[in-house]
Design an enzyme around this catalytic site. Structure first.
Site, PDB file in Angstrom:
ATOM      1  N   ASP A 119       0.822  -1.200   0.000  1.00 19.15           N
ATOM      2  CA  ASP A 119       0.000   0.000   0.000  1.00 19.15           C
ATOM      3  C   ASP A 119       0.870   1.271   0.000  1.00 19.15           C
ATOM      4  OD1 ASP A 119      -1.170  -1.222   3.092  1.00 19.15           O
ATOM      5  OD2 ASP A 119       0.357   0.341   2.881  1.00 19.15           O
TER       6      ASP A 119
HETATM    7  N1  URA Z   1       0.136  -5.496   4.828  1.00 15.73           N
HETATM    8  C1  URA Z   1      -0.222  -4.216   4.870  1.00 15.73           C
HETATM    9  O1  URA Z   1      -0.924  -3.802   5.795  1.00 15.73           O
HETATM   10  N2  URA Z   1       0.199  -3.380   3.907  1.00 15.73           N
HETATM   11  C2  URA Z   1       0.989  -3.789   2.885  1.00 15.73           C
HETATM   12  O2  URA Z   1       1.359  -2.989   2.026  1.00 15.73           O
HETATM   13  C3  URA Z   1       1.365  -5.143   2.856  1.00 15.73           C
HETATM   14  C4  URA Z   1       0.921  -5.977   3.839  1.00 15.73           C
END
Ligand code: URA
Length: 240
Positions: free
Chosen positions: A105
């Site tokens: 993310d």
């Molecule tokens: N878990 C998350 O919360 N964000 C990511 O980008 C990957 C795994």
């Protein structure tokens, strides 16, 4: 030999098999001038004419796989309608059309695999193979033994329990705690949601390992090609 359309699209480096299935269902793929929406449609490479978004798919691209150290504040996508920096821009000097294996993310940094090898991407992402992914997280506060146990055994997200995770504390700032954890699932924002569920929100998150691939000391915003050895190590695990 006839093969299923989504398999051919993956081999041609258009997308992973799963993403290719979506492209087909969305009506973006035409075979011999006709849109087809069934991913299992049989096609013969070199004989049938295949177009995706009207672009002719006529060669099998050489396979390229890289790992990128995605910085925070970059979107894992090919193009962003909001104009934010994208992972595609960071690998722009590679000629092949690479697509990301899963997502990190916006605020997460670390190891992101990009490839045009649909079969490899399929293997690395498919939930049935449960490839382990390791993260370094800074969480707010000092998690209790009970909270660690809940993370380890699984917490309920959207009505479904997460699979067992490996988790250990690796340091503290006094106020906050550094955690290393390994999960075998890839639900949306999973690590952040798991810690939020037990009351210790994630302040920083970085992926350091994906299966056998390690981020090492790659600088944020830079990438490197996987070595032949690293690719072989993954390939020998793909069931035939
Ligand atoms: N878990 C998350 O919360 N964000 C990511 O980008 C990957 C795994």
């Amino acid at each position: 030999m006839a093969k299923r359309l989504h398999v051919i699209l993956a081999r041609a480096g258009v997308a992973s098999r799963r993403q290719a299935e979506e492209l087909i269902r969305e009506g973006r793929v035409a075979v011999n001038g006709k849109v087809v929406v069934d991913p299992a449609t049989q096609v013969v490479w070199g004989q049938d004419t295949i177009r995706v978004d009207n672009r002719l798919i006529d060669r099998l691209e050489p396979k390229v796989t890289v790992i990128l150290n995605k910085p925070r504040g970059v979107v894992t996508t090919v193009s962003d309608p909001k104009g934010r920096p994208t992972t595609a821009e960071l690998v722009r000097d590679i000629k092949a059309r690479l697509f990301p294996v899963g997502r990190l993310d916006y605020h997460t940094e670390g190891l992101l695999i990009l490839t045009n090898d649909g079969e490899l991407a399929q293997y690395l992402q498919h939930p049935k193979y449960g490839i382990p992914k390791t993260y370094l997280a800074k969480v707010k506060g000092l998690p209790t033994a009970q909270a660690m146990k809940r993370i380890r055994c699984g917490v309920i997200l959207n009505g479904k329990q997460t699979a067992p995770a490996k988790v250990r504390k690796i340091g503290t700032t006094g106020k906050n705690t550094w955690i290393e954890m390994t999960i075998r699932e890839g639900r949306n924002r999973q690590v952040r949601r798991m810690w939020a569920a037990v009351g210790y929100p994630v302040l920083k998150l970085k992926r350091t390992r994906y299966g056998t691939i390690r981020l090492g000391n790659l600088k944020p915003g830079t990438y490197r090609r996987l070595t032949r050895r690293e690719i072989e190590d993954i390939r020998k695990c793909i069931p035939r």
